[in-house]
Write a protein that holds these residues in place. Structure first.
Motif, PDB file in Angstrom:
ATOM      1  N   MET A   1      85.702  16.344  51.100  1.00 25.41           N
ATOM      2  CA  MET A   1      85.893  17.396  50.096  1.00 25.41           C
ATOM      3  C   MET A   1      86.709  16.841  48.939  1.00 25.41           C
ATOM      4  N   SER A   2      86.191  16.940  47.727  1.00 28.47           N
ATOM      5  CA  SER A   2      86.864  16.372  46.570  1.00 28.47           C
ATOM      6  C   SER A   2      88.125  17.144  46.240  1.00 28.47           C
ATOM      7  N   ASP A   3      89.178  16.410  45.820  1.00 33.53           N
ATOM      8  CA  ASP A   3      90.430  17.054  45.452  1.00 33.53           C
ATOM      9  C   ASP A   3      90.287  17.901  44.196  1.00 33.53           C
ATOM     10  N   SER A   4      89.208  17.659  43.408  1.00 35.20           N
ATOM     11  CA  SER A   4      89.025  18.405  42.170  1.00 35.20           C
ATOM     12  C   SER A   4      88.424  19.783  42.416  1.00 35.20           C
ATOM     13  N   ILE A   5      87.980  20.048  43.642  1.00 32.09           N
ATOM     14  CA  ILE A   5      87.366  21.333  43.956  1.00 32.09           C
ATOM     15  C   ILE A   5      88.444  22.353  44.288  1.00 32.09           C
ATOM     16  N   LEU A   6      88.319  23.524  43.693  1.00 32.21           N
ATOM     17  CA  LEU A   6      89.264  24.602  43.968  1.00 32.21           C
ATOM     18  C   LEU A   6      89.149  25.020  45.428  1.00 32.21           C
ATOM     19  N   LYS A   7      90.278  25.148  46.090  1.00 29.48           N
ATOM     20  CA  LYS A   7      90.299  25.510  47.510  1.00 29.48           C
ATOM     21  C   LYS A   7      91.098  26.792  47.708  1.00 29.48           C
ATOM     22  N   VAL A   8      90.845  27.429  48.835  1.00 33.63           N
ATOM     23  CA  VAL A   8      91.639  28.582  49.245  1.00 33.63           C
ATOM     24  C   VAL A   8      92.508  28.146  50.420  1.00 33.63           C
ATOM     25  N   PHE A   9      93.815  28.217  50.243  1.00 32.51           N
ATOM     26  CA  PHE A   9      94.753  27.851  51.300  1.00 32.51           C
ATOM     27  C   PHE A   9      95.083  29.105  52.105  1.00 32.51           C
ATOM     28  N   ILE A  10      94.993  28.982  53.434  1.00 29.13           N
ATOM     29  CA  ILE A  10      95.113  30.143  54.315  1.00 29.13           C
ATOM     30  C   ILE A  10      96.192  29.887  55.360  1.00 29.13           C
ATOM     31  N   ASP A  11      97.057  30.867  55.553  1.00 30.61           N
ATOM     32  CA  ASP A  11      98.082  30.755  56.588  1.00 30.61           C
ATOM     33  C   ASP A  11      97.417  30.721  57.962  1.00 30.61           C
ATOM     34  N   ASP A  12      97.889  29.831  58.842  1.00 30.20           N
ATOM     35  CA  ASP A  12      97.217  29.659  60.137  1.00 30.20           C
ATOM     36  C   ASP A  12      97.309  30.898  61.024  1.00 30.20           C
ATOM     37  N   ARG A  13      98.226  31.818  60.716  1.00 26.97           N
ATOM     38  CA  ARG A  13      98.313  33.053  61.494  1.00 26.97           C
ATOM     39  C   ARG A  13      97.216  34.051  61.132  1.00 26.97           C
ATOM     40  N   GLU A  14      96.405  33.694  60.120  1.00 23.68           N
ATOM     41  CA  GLU A  14      95.277  34.538  59.719  1.00 23.68           C
ATOM     42  C   GLU A  14      93.982  34.155  60.431  1.00 23.68           C
ATOM     43  N   LYS A  15      94.017  33.106  61.248  1.00 26.98           N
ATOM     44  CA  LYS A  15      92.782  32.596  61.855  1.00 26.98           C
ATOM     45  C   LYS A  15      92.054  33.649  62.676  1.00 26.98           C
ATOM     46  N   ASN A  16      92.795  34.521  63.348  1.00 25.45           N
ATOM     47  CA  ASN A  16      92.170  35.509  64.223  1.00 25.45           C
ATOM     48  C   ASN A  16      91.751  36.785  63.498  1.00 25.45           C
ATOM     49  N   SER A  17      91.973  36.845  62.190  1.00 24.06           N
ATOM     50  CA  SER A  17      91.629  38.061  61.443  1.00 24.06           C
ATOM     51  C   SER A  17      90.130  38.174  61.177  1.00 24.06           C
ATOM     52  N   GLY A  18      89.418  37.046  61.268  1.00 23.67           N
ATOM     53  CA  GLY A  18      87.989  37.040  60.970  1.00 23.67           C
ATOM     54  C   GLY A  18      87.677  36.698  59.528  1.00 23.67           C
ATOM     55  N   VAL A  19      88.657  36.824  58.639  1.00 27.00           N
ATOM     56  CA  VAL A  19      88.425  36.582  57.214  1.00 27.00           C
ATOM     57  C   VAL A  19      88.150  35.106  56.911  1.00 27.00           C
ATOM     58  N   PRO A  20      88.948  34.155  57.438  1.00 23.40           N
ATOM     59  CA  PRO A  20      88.671  32.741  57.129  1.00 23.40           C
ATOM     60  C   PRO A  20      87.261  32.303  57.526  1.00 23.40           C
ATOM     61  N   GLU A  21      86.801  32.762  58.671  1.00 22.56           N
ATOM     62  CA  GLU A  21      85.463  32.381  59.138  1.00 22.56           C
ATOM     63  C   GLU A  21      84.379  32.901  58.193  1.00 22.56           C
ATOM     64  N   ILE A  22      84.552  34.135  57.716  1.00 21.62           N
ATOM     65  CA  ILE A  22      83.573  34.707  56.789  1.00 21.62           C
ATOM     66  C   ILE A  22      83.589  33.951  55.466  1.00 21.62           C
ATOM     67  N   LEU A  23      84.785  33.612  54.970  1.00 27.80           N
ATOM     68  CA  LEU A  23      84.886  32.849  53.724  1.00 27.80           C
ATOM     69  C   LEU A  23      84.185  31.501  53.854  1.00 27.80           C
ATOM     70  N   GLU A  24      84.381  30.853  55.000  1.00 36.40           N
ATOM     71  CA  GLU A  24      83.751  29.549  55.219  1.00 36.40           C
ATOM     72  C   GLU A  24      82.234  29.682  55.243  1.00 36.40           C
ATOM     73  N   ASP A  25      81.729  30.761  55.864  1.00 39.03           N
ATOM     74  CA  ASP A  25      80.287  31.008  55.888  1.00 39.03           C
ATOM     75  C   ASP A  25      79.739  31.253  54.485  1.00 39.03           C
ATOM     76  N   ASP A  39      99.571  35.001  52.620  1.00 37.08           N
ATOM     77  CA  ASP A  39      98.556  34.678  53.626  1.00 37.08           C
ATOM     78  C   ASP A  39      97.414  33.849  53.047  1.00 37.08           C
ATOM     79  N   TYR A  40      97.154  34.015  51.746  1.00 35.00           N
ATOM     80  CA  TYR A  40      96.095  33.270  51.066  1.00 35.00           C
ATOM     81  C   TYR A  40      96.626  32.829  49.707  1.00 35.00           C
ATOM     82  N   VAL A  41      96.313  31.598  49.334  1.00 32.47           N
ATOM     83  CA  VAL A  41      96.700  31.080  48.020  1.00 32.47           C
ATOM     84  C   VAL A  41      95.462  30.478  47.375  1.00 32.47           C
TER      85      VAL A  41
END
Length: 240
Positions: A1-25, A39-41
């Motif tokens: 993944m290129s460093d020039s690509i905008l990323k979403v940083f997610i707190d690891d305590r959000e993993k079970n919320s279901g939101v990170p998985e949907i964003l990745e999809d 929780d998200y930056v």
């Protein structure tokens, strides 16, 4: 993944919320790690705090809400509270009225904090995706990794410290940490609890309980950390 690509940083305590998985999809580049604030930056200047409707009510009662908002404002140019869930359903068993909720929302807006309310994790992910796409279009050619923000937290409330302490356990969200503390009253009682006592807490299933017991009862082995560090950096132990 290129460093020039905008990323979403997610707190690891959000993993079970279901939101990170949907964003990745959805094709959003995500980085999951422990965040100090929020929780998200997104990019360098947008911080999002996600709360379930029940957690939002809890944070009003224990006065965490505006303390968290102040830390967010100190850390990000744009702060968003993303509130997820059905207040009608939650208020059936809470001694809180809508005027208290609306009062808290208006107070957040007075602090220049943006507020977004969604029904479920799918809507939350869609909102974050839309926000990400807007930022990606504006800043895709000038993105820099966010610098680590160090916020000096003066007068941090004791309940917030306790919530953060309990939520460091694997699989324990802030909402479950709140239920644990309401049940056991103090962190020390939680640490001393047996498996049977832990089962009395709503939301603590056998899988989470086994992990809690494992963390508390396993002897500390620093050599494991060293081996993991070597593996991550591509180095092999020479046996010394």
């Amino acid at each position: 993944m290129s460093d020039s690509i905008l990323k979403v940083f997610i707190d690891d305590r959000e993993k079970n919320s279901g939101v990170p998985e949907i964003l990745e999809d959805m094709g959003v580049p995500i980085v999951v790690s422990r965040l100090q604030i929020g929780d998200y930056v997104i990019g360098r200047n947008i911080g999002i705090e996600r709360k379930t409707a029940n957690d939002f009510i809890n944070s009003i009662i224990d006065k965490r809400l505006f303390e968290q908002a102040r830390y967010m404002l100190e850390s990000f140019e744009k702060c968003i509270f993303l509130i997820e869930g059905d207040f009608d359903r939650v208020l059936r068993y809470r001694k809180v009225k809508y005027n208290q909720i609306f009062g808290a929302l208006v107070s957040l807006m007075d602090m220049n904090v943006h507020v977004m309310v969604t029904k479920n994790e799918k809507q939350s992910a869609l909102f974050l995706y839309t926000l990400y796409k807007r930022q990606f279009k504006e800043k895709r050619n000038c993105y820099l990794e966010p610098t680590k923000i160090r916020v000096i937290k003066s007068n941090v409330s004791l309940p917030l410290i306790q919530i953060n302490l309990i939520s460091t356990f694997p699989g324990i969200s802030r909402e479950i940490a709140d239920k644990i503390l309401r049940h056991f009253k103090t962190p020390r009682r939680f640490f001393k609890a047996t498996s049977n006592e832990l089962r009395r807490v709503e939301g603590l299933g056998d899988k989470r309980i086994r992990k809690i017991i494992e963390v508390l009862d396993t002897m500390y082995q620093p050599e494991i950390n060293k081996a993991l560090d070597n593996r991550e950096t591509g180095q092999e132990s020479d046996g010394r």
